[in-house]
Design a protein around this motif. Structure first.
Motif, PDB file in Angstrom:
ATOM      1  N   MET A   1      44.378  36.115  34.131  1.00  0.00           N
ATOM      2  CA  MET A   1      44.159  36.322  35.559  1.00  0.00           C
ATOM      3  C   MET A   1      42.798  36.987  35.763  1.00  0.00           C
ATOM      4  O   MET A   1      42.423  37.896  35.030  1.00  0.00           O
ATOM      5  CB  MET A   1      45.275  37.208  36.108  1.00  0.00           C
ATOM      6  CG  MET A   1      45.108  37.554  37.538  1.00  0.00           C
ATOM      7  SD  MET A   1      46.312  36.677  38.491  1.00  0.00           S
ATOM      8  CE  MET A   1      45.956  37.299  40.080  1.00  0.00           C
ATOM      9  N   LEU A   2      42.087  36.507  36.745  1.00  0.00           N
ATOM     10  CA  LEU A   2      40.767  37.057  37.038  1.00  0.00           C
ATOM     11  C   LEU A   2      40.889  38.358  37.823  1.00  0.00           C
ATOM     12  O   LEU A   2      41.713  38.473  38.730  1.00  0.00           O
ATOM     13  CB  LEU A   2      39.958  36.048  37.854  1.00  0.00           C
ATOM     14  CG  LEU A   2      39.663  34.725  37.160  1.00  0.00           C
ATOM     15  CD1 LEU A   2      39.016  33.760  38.140  1.00  0.00           C
ATOM     16  CD2 LEU A   2      38.770  34.932  35.976  1.00  0.00           C
ATOM     17  N   GLN A   3      40.057  39.311  37.479  1.00  0.00           N
ATOM     18  CA  GLN A   3      40.064  40.590  38.167  1.00  0.00           C
ATOM     19  C   GLN A   3      39.237  40.486  39.440  1.00  0.00           C
ATOM     20  O   GLN A   3      38.112  39.976  39.425  1.00  0.00           O
ATOM     21  CB  GLN A   3      39.501  41.673  37.264  1.00  0.00           C
ATOM     22  CG  GLN A   3      39.531  43.044  37.876  1.00  0.00           C
ATOM     23  CD  GLN A   3      38.944  44.080  36.941  1.00  0.00           C
ATOM     24  OE1 GLN A   3      38.316  43.753  35.946  1.00  0.00           O
ATOM     25  NE2 GLN A   3      39.138  45.338  37.274  1.00  0.00           N
ATOM     26  N   THR A   4      39.778  40.954  40.547  1.00  0.00           N
ATOM     27  CA  THR A   4      39.065  40.953  41.819  1.00  0.00           C
ATOM     28  C   THR A   4      37.930  41.965  41.764  1.00  0.00           C
ATOM     29  O   THR A   4      38.146  43.120  41.433  1.00  0.00           O
ATOM     30  CB  THR A   4      40.025  41.318  42.971  1.00  0.00           C
ATOM     31  OG1 THR A   4      41.080  40.361  43.000  1.00  0.00           O
ATOM     32  CG2 THR A   4      39.315  41.320  44.296  1.00  0.00           C
ATOM     33  N   ASN A   5      36.701  41.505  42.052  1.00  0.00           N
ATOM     34  CA  ASN A   5      35.574  42.432  42.052  1.00  0.00           C
ATOM     35  C   ASN A   5      34.649  42.197  43.258  1.00  0.00           C
ATOM     36  O   ASN A   5      33.522  42.658  43.263  1.00  0.00           O
ATOM     37  CB  ASN A   5      34.797  42.364  40.736  1.00  0.00           C
ATOM     38  CG  ASN A   5      34.209  40.997  40.449  1.00  0.00           C
ATOM     39  OD1 ASN A   5      34.297  40.083  41.254  1.00  0.00           O
ATOM     40  ND2 ASN A   5      33.600  40.855  39.285  1.00  0.00           N
ATOM     41  N   ARG A  51      37.697  35.524  44.949  1.00  0.00           N
ATOM     42  CA  ARG A  51      37.470  36.970  45.057  1.00  0.00           C
ATOM     43  C   ARG A  51      37.018  37.589  43.740  1.00  0.00           C
ATOM     44  O   ARG A  51      37.308  38.748  43.447  1.00  0.00           O
ATOM     45  CB  ARG A  51      38.710  37.684  45.591  1.00  0.00           C
ATOM     46  CG  ARG A  51      39.047  37.281  46.992  1.00  0.00           C
ATOM     47  CD  ARG A  51      40.154  38.077  47.574  1.00  0.00           C
ATOM     48  NE  ARG A  51      41.345  38.003  46.735  1.00  0.00           N
ATOM     49  CZ  ARG A  51      42.443  38.679  46.977  1.00  0.00           C
ATOM     50  NH1 ARG A  51      42.510  39.465  48.004  1.00  0.00           N
ATOM     51  NH2 ARG A  51      43.487  38.561  46.188  1.00  0.00           N
ATOM     52  N   THR A  52      36.293  36.793  42.964  1.00  0.00           N
ATOM     53  CA  THR A  52      35.737  37.301  41.718  1.00  0.00           C
ATOM     54  C   THR A  52      34.389  36.651  41.459  1.00  0.00           C
ATOM     55  O   THR A  52      34.177  35.499  41.813  1.00  0.00           O
ATOM     56  CB  THR A  52      36.690  37.060  40.536  1.00  0.00           C
ATOM     57  OG1 THR A  52      36.174  37.720  39.395  1.00  0.00           O
ATOM     58  CG2 THR A  52      36.886  35.604  40.246  1.00  0.00           C
ATOM     59  N   THR A  57      31.178  40.684  36.866  1.00  0.00           N
ATOM     60  CA  THR A  57      31.975  41.083  35.712  1.00  0.00           C
ATOM     61  C   THR A  57      31.089  41.458  34.547  1.00  0.00           C
ATOM     62  O   THR A  57      31.295  42.495  33.897  1.00  0.00           O
ATOM     63  CB  THR A  57      32.943  39.949  35.308  1.00  0.00           C
ATOM     64  OG1 THR A  57      33.768  39.628  36.424  1.00  0.00           O
ATOM     65  CG2 THR A  57      33.813  40.358  34.151  1.00  0.00           C
ATOM     66  N   ARG A  62      31.445  46.191  41.118  1.00  0.00           N
ATOM     67  CA  ARG A  62      32.542  45.913  42.046  1.00  0.00           C
ATOM     68  C   ARG A  62      32.051  46.277  43.448  1.00  0.00           C
ATOM     69  O   ARG A  62      31.387  47.278  43.622  1.00  0.00           O
ATOM     70  CB  ARG A  62      33.772  46.759  41.728  1.00  0.00           C
ATOM     71  CG  ARG A  62      34.446  46.394  40.431  1.00  0.00           C
ATOM     72  CD  ARG A  62      35.616  47.306  40.166  1.00  0.00           C
ATOM     73  NE  ARG A  62      36.611  47.210  41.229  1.00  0.00           N
ATOM     74  CZ  ARG A  62      37.750  46.525  41.143  1.00  0.00           C
ATOM     75  NH1 ARG A  62      38.027  45.911  40.035  1.00  0.00           N
ATOM     76  NH2 ARG A  62      38.593  46.503  42.137  1.00  0.00           N
TER      77      ARG A  62
END
Length: 63
Positions: A1-5, A51-52, A57, A62
């Motif tokens: 899962m991609l982290q929201t940044n 949203r990434t 990254t 962020r």
């Protein structure tokens, strides 16, 4: 899962810029590199939708 940044303001900005570039691409009847360079708007729309941002990254940012 991609982290929201990407935050809300950044996301909105990317969406508006991306849609503007795509609209310009379809309305402009030009040819060549600069005409197709407007398709970078797809990247802006994709990062807003997901949203990434991969560059954020890598840089550890962020918003």
């Amino acid at each position: 899962m991609l982290q929201t940044n990407i935050g809300t303001l950044d996301r909105s900005f990317r969406l508006v810029i991306g849609l503007g570039l795509l609209l310009w691409f379809f309305l402009d009847q030009g040819t060549g590199f600069w005409h197709y360079a407007k398709l970078i708007g797809l990247v802006a729309i994709a990062t807003a939708a997901l949203r990434t941002c991969p560059l954020y990254t890598v840089l550890g940012l962020r918003t």
